[in-house]
Design a protein around this motif. Structure first.
Motif: not given
Length: 177
Positions: A83-99
């Motif tokens: 199934d979709a793993m939305p926790v990865l979207f959180g990791i993507f967003a965290s990296i984006f915001v870190a940038g």
């Protein structure tokens, strides 16, 4: 405001974080059966959900078919469909915001980088443990090049963020002495 020599390089802090988001295109995990690679999905595929059955060769498909005939109850809910793993979207967003934080505060960028790195490896650890404890012990999951590439880029981003946070403090203390 006095312009310090390192200010033009603030934009470079965000580069490793942007590259980390691109590195998620590399295979994040390797799914293998009897030491034969079944699938190597990237993080974006895992985040959206992936059907491992589409990646199986004929030999593995035949084996799965035999197993489903022998034990149909185990295959009621397709265990090879992730199934979709939305926790990865959180990791993507965290990296984006870190940038983005690299332009505002390098310390915030470092904190989010550490959170992203920790979250990524916690996800990998929990996911591999979940698969090991699942009903199909013959499928093994291991980190792939994408996990290591993203990790190195995050570590570089964290190091740059910390360097740009600490350097002005050291310069200020040097000027005071």
């Amino acid at each position: 405001m006095i312009k310090t020599p390192e200010q033009p390089f603030y934009k470079w802090i965000s580069l490793p974080f942007a590259l980390a988001l691109l590195a998620f295109l590399f295979p994040l995990l390797t799914f293998s059966c009897s030491e034969q690679v079944i699938a190597e999905p990237n993080a974006y595929e895992l985040a959206l959900g992936v059907d491992l059955k589409n990646h199986l060769a004929e030999k593995e498909l035949e084996m799965i078919e035999k197993m489903s005939i022998e034990n149909p109850k185990a295959f009621e809910k397709n265990p090879l469909k992730l199934d979709a793993m939305p926790v990865l979207f959180g990791i993507f967003a965290s990296i984006f915001v870190a940038g983005i934080f690299a332009y505002i505060t390098p310390l915030g960028s470092a904190v989010l980088g550490v959170a992203s790195l920790t979250g990524l490896w916690f996800f990998i650890y929990r996911f591999t443990a979940l698969v090991e404890k699942g009903q199909f012990g013959f499928i093994a999951v291991t980190p792939n090049i994408g996990a290591y590439c993203v990790s190195i880029l995050l570590i570089i981003g964290i190091a740059l963020s910390l360097a740009f946070t600490i350097r002005p403090l050291l310069r200020k203390n040097k000027d005071v002495d």
